[in-house]
Write an enzyme that holds these catalytic residues in place. Structure first.
Site: not given
Ligand code: E4P
Length: 218
Positions: A83
């Site tokens: 990522k």
């Molecule tokens: C995506 O890969 C993130 O880990 C995640 O969906 C973030 O979600 P949040 O906004 O609820 O922290």
């Protein structure tokens, strides 16, 4: 639409995987910090439990550091997806890591234009953060719809839309209808998808009638 589970909690992942509903896993630095164990250990364990892609996020903010961290994370297991954030350096790192054969998930995406850059940089996944857009009064799912339409208009793009920051069962339905390829869903939301009061009520009345009948199947 595939389901990824958005957690670094190995117990939750194993339980949901046993139910056959987990196609992959996403983590981020906050989720790893919450797990309270070293990132390499956590990602390795998840990769052993799940056949599908497991996203692990770099924390460097400039190109060289992102590529070095990405290569390090990719060495943990063959199913690691790297990522990188939707920044200029992130798009450059995405291009470099993708060209070296790694799967890259471009995260922290809040606009269709960021998704266009990610696709041009060879991203395997783009992660639009629906819930965080909703949090500031915007329509997060509209960004997913825009990305779907843009990607459909260019056959050279090979990037899957990974609807992220999913907070509610309604988000899941809407993501599937908007054409997301995948939704990454927190364990609690994933479990709640089976809930319906009429199912509970119907089951209670079937079982009451069955009890009165005095029959048994086994
Ligand atoms: C995506 O890969 C993130 O880990 C995640 O969906 C973030 O979600 P949040 O906004 O609820 O922290």
């Amino acid at each position: 639409m595939k389901f990824f589970v958005d957690t670094a909690d190995i117990g939750e992942i194993r339980e949901l995987a046993a139910a056959g509903v987990v196609d992959g896993v996403t983590t981020n630095p906050s989720l790893i910090a919450k797990a309270g164990r070293p990132i390499r250990e956590v990602i390795k364990e998840i990769c052993e439990a799940i056949k599908g892609p497991v996203s692990a996020e770099v924390t460097a903010t400039e190109f060289g550091g992102m590529v070095a961290e990405g290569e390090q994370l990719a060495g943990i297991a063959p199913n690691v997806a790297i990522k990188v954030p939707s920044t200029w350096d992130g798009f450059r790192a995405c291009r470099a890591l993708s060209e070296s054969g790694l799967k890259v998930n471009v995260t922290l995406c809040f606009s269709a234009n960021q998704a266009l850059l990610a696709a041009k940089a060879g991203a395997g996944y783009i992660s639009p953060f629906v819930g965080r857009l909703d949090d500031i009064g915007l329509d997060g799912m509209e960004v997913v719809r825009e990305i779907r339409a843009m990607y459909n208009n260019d056959e050279s793009f090979n990037t899957e839309i990974l609807a992220s920051s999913i907070r509610t069962p309604l988000h899941v339905t809407q993501a599937a209808m908007a054409g997301a390829d995948i939704a990454t869903v927190p364990p609690g939301v994933l479990r709640s998808l089976s809930n319906h009061p009429l199912t509970e009520r119907g089951l209670a009345s079937f079982l009451a009638d069955w009890g009165r009948s005095g029959q048994a199947i086994l």
